[in-house]
Design a protein around this motif. Structure first.
Motif, mmCIF file in Angstrom:
data_model
loop_
_atom_site.group_PDB
_atom_site.id
_atom_site.type_symbol
_atom_site.label_atom_id
_atom_site.label_comp_id
_atom_site.label_asym_id
_atom_site.label_seq_id
_atom_site.Cartn_x
_atom_site.Cartn_y
_atom_site.Cartn_z
ATOM 1 N N ALA A 1 0.838 -1.207 0.000
ATOM 2 C CA ALA A 1 0.000 0.000 0.000
ATOM 3 C C ALA A 1 0.868 1.251 0.000
ATOM 4 C CB ALA A 1 -0.924 -0.016 1.211
ATOM 5 N N GLU A 2 1.714 1.404 -1.001
ATOM 6 C CA GLU A 2 2.664 2.511 -1.009
ATOM 7 C C GLU A 2 2.294 3.671 -1.924
ATOM 8 O OE1 GLU A 2 6.634 1.097 -1.464
ATOM 9 O OE2 GLU A 2 6.555 0.056 0.449
ATOM 10 N N HIS A 3 1.364 3.472 -2.830
ATOM 11 C CA HIS A 3 0.962 4.577 -3.706
ATOM 12 C C HIS A 3 0.317 5.667 -2.852
ATOM 13 C CE1 HIS A 3 -1.214 6.893 -6.691
ATOM 14 N NE2 HIS A 3 -0.391 6.369 -7.586
ATOM 15 N N PRO A 4 0.621 6.953 -3.102
ATOM 16 C CA PRO A 4 0.090 8.029 -2.252
ATOM 17 C C PRO A 4 -1.437 8.094 -2.195
ATOM 18 C CG PRO A 4 1.631 8.907 -3.900
ATOM 19 C CD PRO A 4 1.518 7.440 -4.129
ATOM 20 N N ALA A 5 -2.127 7.572 -3.201
ATOM 21 C CA ALA A 5 -3.593 7.622 -3.194
ATOM 22 C C ALA A 5 -4.213 6.571 -2.282
ATOM 23 C CB ALA A 5 -4.129 7.437 -4.618
ATOM 24 N N VAL A 6 -3.440 5.557 -1.910
ATOM 25 C CA VAL A 6 -3.998 4.440 -1.141
ATOM 26 C C VAL A 6 -4.420 4.865 0.254
ATOM 27 C CG1 VAL A 6 -3.485 2.183 -0.131
ATOM 28 C CG2 VAL A 6 -2.748 2.708 -2.467
ATOM 29 N N LYS A 7 -3.565 5.531 1.002
ATOM 30 C CA LYS A 7 -3.860 5.862 2.399
ATOM 31 C C LYS A 7 -5.138 6.680 2.561
ATOM 32 C CE LYS A 7 -1.937 7.709 6.707
ATOM 33 N NZ LYS A 7 -3.102 7.282 7.411
ATOM 34 N N PRO A 8 -5.311 7.793 1.832
ATOM 35 C CA PRO A 8 -6.563 8.544 2.034
ATOM 36 C C PRO A 8 -7.806 7.740 1.639
ATOM 37 C CG PRO A 8 -5.139 9.674 0.438
ATOM 38 C CD PRO A 8 -4.395 8.497 0.957
ATOM 39 N N PHE A 9 -7.682 6.932 0.597
ATOM 40 C CA PHE A 9 -8.815 6.107 0.164
ATOM 41 C C PHE A 9 -9.166 5.075 1.235
ATOM 42 C CE2 PHE A 9 -10.345 2.266 -2.073
ATOM 43 C CZ PHE A 9 -11.540 2.769 -2.555
ATOM 44 N N ARG A 10 -8.160 4.340 1.717
ATOM 45 C CA ARG A 10 -8.416 3.317 2.736
ATOM 46 C C ARG A 10 -8.864 3.941 4.046
ATOM 47 N NH1 ARG A 10 -4.304 -1.249 3.425
ATOM 48 N NH2 ARG A 10 -3.361 0.449 4.546
ATOM 49 N N ASP A 11 -8.287 5.068 4.425
ATOM 50 C CA ASP A 11 -8.720 5.748 5.649
ATOM 51 C C ASP A 11 -10.199 6.111 5.570
ATOM 52 O OD1 ASP A 11 -6.160 5.520 6.650
ATOM 53 O OD2 ASP A 11 -5.654 7.642 6.399
ATOM 54 N N ALA A 12 -10.636 6.593 4.411
ATOM 55 C CA ALA A 12 -12.047 6.961 4.237
ATOM 56 C C ALA A 12 -12.947 5.732 4.318
ATOM 57 C CB ALA A 12 -12.242 7.688 2.908
ATOM 58 N N LEU A 13 -12.529 4.636 3.705
ATOM 59 C CA LEU A 13 -13.317 3.403 3.787
ATOM 60 C C LEU A 13 -13.417 2.916 5.227
ATOM 61 C CD1 LEU A 13 -12.073 1.313 0.704
ATOM 62 C CD2 LEU A 13 -14.201 2.616 0.922
ATOM 63 N N MET A 14 -12.278 2.908 5.929
ATOM 64 C CA MET A 14 -12.280 2.454 7.328
ATOM 65 C C MET A 14 -13.177 3.342 8.188
ATOM 66 S SD MET A 14 -10.312 -0.262 7.933
ATOM 67 C CE MET A 14 -9.447 -0.238 9.493
ATOM 68 N N GLU A 15 -13.046 4.653 8.013
ATOM 69 C CA GLU A 15 -13.842 5.589 8.809
ATOM 70 C C GLU A 15 -15.334 5.387 8.586
ATOM 71 O OE1 GLU A 15 -14.513 10.369 8.940
ATOM 72 O OE2 GLU A 15 -12.432 9.653 8.885
ATOM 73 N N ASP A 16 -15.707 5.071 7.349
ATOM 74 C CA ASP A 16 -17.117 4.862 7.029
ATOM 75 C C ASP A 16 -17.574 3.419 7.234
ATOM 76 O OD1 ASP A 16 -17.333 7.538 6.406
ATOM 77 O OD2 ASP A 16 -17.207 7.237 4.239
ATOM 78 N N GLY A 17 -16.639 2.529 7.622
ATOM 79 C CA GLY A 17 -16.997 1.135 7.869
ATOM 80 C C GLY A 17 -17.265 0.335 6.615
#
Length: 129
Positions: free
Chosen positions: A58-74
């Motif tokens: 998960a090293e591409h810069p777009a991955v973290k904000p995308f996954r963080d948003a998914l996790m936050e929204d469940g």
């Protein structure tokens, strides 16, 4: 056309390989070293020629904000079919897996969601139809 590989971005490939094989029961199909990472794919036991799950760094810069948003929204990153969500829920709980959603019936489908310890929520589901 058919599904060949579906990928999940993971924070640590080694930790993910251990979780997905030792806890969930998937089987390593490919683990080819490529520098500090690997071409790492898994298959369902008994279906070695079936669709593969790629565990990607998960090293591409777009991955973290995308996954963080998914996790936050469940929102789960993917869903795996199981025979019986209730039985799998109990089995995984006994192995220390943390669920964010207990088994929930949604019409003919029962689902539950857990944390894969590598940055993703994963849903399991069974169809009673």
């Amino acid at each position: 056309m058919k599904i060949y590989i579906s990928s999940l971005m993971v924070t640590d490939q080694n930790k993910a390989r251990d979780f997905y094989t030792e806890i969930l029961g998937f089987v390593v199909k490919h683990d080819i070293p490529l520098g500090e990472h690997s071409w790492l794919t898994l298959v369902s036991p008994g279906n070695e020629d079936g669709p593969e799950l790629g565990l990607e760094p998960a090293e591409h810069p777009a991955v973290k904000p995308f996954r963080d948003a998914l996790m936050e929204d469940g929102i789960p990153a993917t869903s795996f079919a199981v025979e019986d969500v209730y039985a799998e829920y109990e089995r995984l709980l006994a192995l220390g897996v943390v669920f964010t959603q207990k088994p929930t019936e949604m019409g003919p489908v029962t689902v539950a969601t857990f944390d894969d310890t590598c940055g993703n929520l994963i849903q399991i589901s069974s169809y009673a139809g």
